[in-house]
Motif scaffolding. Sequence first.
Motif, short mmCIF file in Angstrom:
data_model
loop_
_atom_site.label_atom_id
_atom_site.label_comp_id
_atom_site.label_asym_id
_atom_site.label_seq_id
_atom_site.Cartn_x
_atom_site.Cartn_y
_atom_site.Cartn_z
N THR A 1 0.83 -1.21 0.00
CA THR A 1 0.00 0.00 0.00
C THR A 1 0.86 1.26 0.00
OG1 THR A 1 -0.15 -0.21 2.42
CG2 THR A 1 -1.99 -1.06 1.11
N ALA A 2 1.98 1.25 0.74
CA ALA A 2 2.88 2.41 0.78
C ALA A 2 3.50 2.66 -0.58
CB ALA A 2 3.95 2.20 1.84
N LEU A 3 3.84 1.60 -1.29
CA LEU A 3 4.45 1.73 -2.61
C LEU A 3 3.43 2.26 -3.62
CD1 LEU A 3 6.45 -1.61 -2.54
CD2 LEU A 3 7.41 0.69 -2.40
N ARG A 4 2.21 1.80 -3.51
CA ARG A 4 1.17 2.29 -4.42
C ARG A 4 0.84 3.75 -4.15
NH1 ARG A 4 -2.12 -3.47 -4.35
NH2 ARG A 4 -0.85 -4.43 -5.99
N GLU A 5 0.91 4.15 -2.91
CA GLU A 5 0.69 5.57 -2.59
C GLU A 5 1.77 6.45 -3.20
OE1 GLU A 5 0.56 5.66 1.63
OE2 GLU A 5 -1.47 4.81 1.78
N LYS A 6 2.94 5.87 -3.41
CA LYS A 6 4.05 6.61 -4.01
C LYS A 6 4.08 6.47 -5.54
CE LYS A 6 6.97 6.14 0.12
NZ LYS A 6 7.05 7.58 0.44
N GLY A 7 3.05 5.83 -6.11
CA GLY A 7 2.91 5.78 -7.56
C GLY A 7 3.48 4.55 -8.24
N ALA A 8 3.91 3.54 -7.49
CA ALA A 8 4.45 2.32 -8.07
C ALA A 8 3.56 1.14 -7.73
CB ALA A 8 5.87 2.06 -7.58
N ASP A 9 3.51 0.18 -8.62
CA ASP A 9 2.73 -1.03 -8.37
C ASP A 9 3.68 -2.19 -8.07
OD1 ASP A 9 0.53 -2.64 -8.05
OD2 ASP A 9 0.27 -3.03 -10.19
N VAL A 10 3.14 -3.23 -7.48
CA VAL A 10 3.87 -4.49 -7.30
C VAL A 10 3.04 -5.57 -7.98
CG1 VAL A 10 4.84 -6.15 -5.68
CG2 VAL A 10 4.80 -3.71 -5.10
N ALA A 11 3.57 -6.09 -9.05
CA ALA A 11 2.87 -7.10 -9.83
C ALA A 11 3.78 -8.30 -10.04
CB ALA A 11 2.43 -6.53 -11.18
N VAL A 12 3.19 -9.45 -10.22
CA VAL A 12 3.99 -10.67 -10.30
C VAL A 12 3.51 -11.54 -11.46
CG1 VAL A 12 2.55 -11.96 -8.67
CG2 VAL A 12 4.94 -12.58 -8.92
N ALA A 13 4.44 -12.23 -12.07
CA ALA A 13 4.16 -13.25 -13.07
C ALA A 13 4.92 -14.51 -12.66
CB ALA A 13 4.58 -12.79 -14.46
N LYS A 14 4.53 -15.64 -13.24
CA LYS A 14 5.11 -16.90 -12.80
C LYS A 14 5.69 -17.65 -14.00
CE LYS A 14 2.24 -19.82 -10.79
NZ LYS A 14 1.40 -20.39 -9.71
N LEU A 15 6.99 -17.87 -13.97
CA LEU A 15 7.68 -18.62 -15.02
C LEU A 15 7.82 -20.06 -14.61
CD1 LEU A 15 9.31 -18.50 -17.74
CD2 LEU A 15 11.36 -18.24 -16.31
N ARG A 16 7.34 -20.97 -15.44
CA ARG A 16 7.44 -22.41 -15.14
C ARG A 16 8.73 -22.96 -15.73
NH1 ARG A 16 2.18 -25.19 -14.54
NH2 ARG A 16 2.62 -24.16 -12.55
N ASP B 1 8.30 -23.40 -10.24
CA ASP B 1 8.05 -22.07 -10.79
C ASP B 1 8.93 -21.06 -10.08
OD1 ASP B 1 5.96 -23.19 -12.31
OD2 ASP B 1 4.55 -22.89 -10.64
N ILE B 2 9.29 -19.99 -10.78
CA ILE B 2 9.96 -18.86 -10.15
C ILE B 2 9.22 -17.59 -10.52
CG2 ILE B 2 12.24 -19.92 -9.96
CD1 ILE B 2 13.07 -18.43 -12.47
N ALA B 3 9.31 -16.60 -9.65
CA ALA B 3 8.55 -15.37 -9.81
C ALA B 3 9.30 -14.34 -10.64
CB ALA B 3 8.22 -14.79 -8.45
N MET B 4 8.55 -13.60 -11.43
CA MET B 4 9.02 -12.40 -12.10
C MET B 4 8.24 -11.23 -11.47
SD MET B 4 11.01 -13.73 -14.56
CE MET B 4 11.44 -15.17 -13.56
N ILE B 5 8.91 -10.18 -11.07
CA ILE B 5 8.25 -9.08 -10.35
C ILE B 5 8.34 -7.81 -11.18
CG2 ILE B 5 8.19 -7.73 -8.23
CD1 ILE B 5 9.56 -10.09 -6.83
N GLY B 6 7.21 -7.17 -11.43
CA GLY B 6 7.17 -5.96 -12.23
C GLY B 6 6.38 -4.85 -11.55
N GLY B 7 6.16 -3.78 -12.28
CA GLY B 7 5.37 -2.68 -11.78
C GLY B 7 6.15 -1.53 -11.17
N GLY B 8 7.44 -1.73 -10.94
CA GLY B 8 8.27 -0.68 -10.37
C GLY B 8 8.33 -0.65 -8.86
N GLY B 9 7.44 -1.38 -8.19
CA GLY B 9 7.40 -1.33 -6.74
C GLY B 9 8.59 -1.95 -6.05
N ALA B 10 9.10 -3.05 -6.59
CA ALA B 10 10.25 -3.70 -5.96
C ALA B 10 11.48 -2.79 -6.02
CB ALA B 10 10.54 -5.03 -6.64
N LYS B 11 11.67 -2.11 -7.15
CA LYS B 11 12.81 -1.21 -7.27
C LYS B 11 12.67 -0.02 -6.33
CE LYS B 11 16.75 -0.20 -8.92
NZ LYS B 11 17.89 -1.04 -8.50
N LEU B 12 11.45 0.51 -6.21
CA LEU B 12 11.22 1.61 -5.27
C LEU B 12 11.45 1.15 -3.83
CD1 LEU B 12 10.27 4.44 -4.53
CD2 LEU B 12 7.90 3.62 -4.71
N ALA B 13 10.98 -0.05 -3.50
CA ALA B 13 11.19 -0.59 -2.15
C ALA B 13 12.67 -0.73 -1.84
CB ALA B 13 10.48 -1.94 -2.02
#
Length: 401
Positions: free
Chosen positions: A132-147, A153-165
């Motif tokens: 929620t704090a990251l979204r308030e700062k304009g970044a999302d945390v989204a995930v995709a799953k690579l098989r 499976d391993i996770a792919m993380i997008g949206g800019g939130g991880a980098k902001l965190a």
Amino acid sequence: MMAIDRFYADLSAFENFDLIAEPGRFSSVPADWVVVITDIRNSTGAISDGRYKEVNLVGASCITAALNAVSPLVGKGDIAASFLPFVFGGDGATILCPGSVFPSVRDALIGVAVLTRAEFGFDLRIGAVPVTALREKGADVAVAKLRLSPGNDIAMIGGGGAKLADGLIKSPTALEDGYCIPVPDDAPPADLTGLSCRWEPLKAQNGVTFCVIVQALASEVDARQKVFGDLLREISAILGGDVRKASPVSPGAMIFKWIPKGLRMEARLTRAGQPFWRRWLYLLYQSFVQYLLERFDLSAGGYDAPSYRAELQANSDFRRYDDVLRLVLDCRKDQASAIETHLKELRKTRAVAYGLHAADHALMTCLLFNLEQGEHIHFVDGGMGGFTLAAVEFKRQLKET
């Protein structure tokens, strides 16, 4: 005990890594989730002292401990890795977790910090930022799953939130802001069951082990994904049409010797309170049996050597994405040079920031869930510093933007 959120477990997986360039492949995580990031402070100094394997082992330990902490919450026949997205970072990890299990994950990571401080003298930073704090700062945390293979499976993380965190956790005011988690001296050590460190360094079969870190700098998600898509197509073309051909984990590179070089480190981290010598003797015996099975292509106790090696190749995470693209490639020197030339051209337009590192081998750290079911993941980093040293130039370029 509360059951763990099934958001990630129920997410559809894809098998083509290049699809990370499609924004529609990512799903926003629930609002009550938390981004947890760990890394070793002054890991560059540890690398300069030649402690490459120890650094990687601690990074993998963070993932192992988090998964073991939530394992009691998953259903029978399931594994925790199906519920908790994670990305290995070399000297740490990025982990996404539901708020309901965050206290368990936090305590497990504190246990890793206490253990690695005692065993290796490392200072492990642990940070957490609510989604929620990251979204308030304009970044999302989204995930995709690579098989990688069925059950793995391993996770792919997008949206800019991880980098902001990551930036918030490493800021000078992170502790005051509540993003950095203090580590007490008397916390119990983490449970690192499943962590393994036995294969020899993976010697480059094509000339060079090449670590690549790239961040697209456009402000819009779609624009960043286009940069990554174009880059992946260019790298694939340079490598002969398929990045998978450049995996450092290949039959010629996989060597198992007895006594494994990393066995002492494994014993120190997985002894779970028992005397070192007792754990060491047990691992000596266990690894000798594994050596015999590997040497003569045998099967025993759920370990089938030929099948395990084939699964190991499939289940290696030499390609990663957590708002930053990370590749470990076994390629020719001219191919590495061509990739570098292309990145330099992109850098001239300020489209990306990047870092590179070349070595003659890669390192692999293993996380074993269920060998009989073929459930195991293998973290790959470049030798002689790998991603940690590639990050030096990467961070310098980021400061210029």
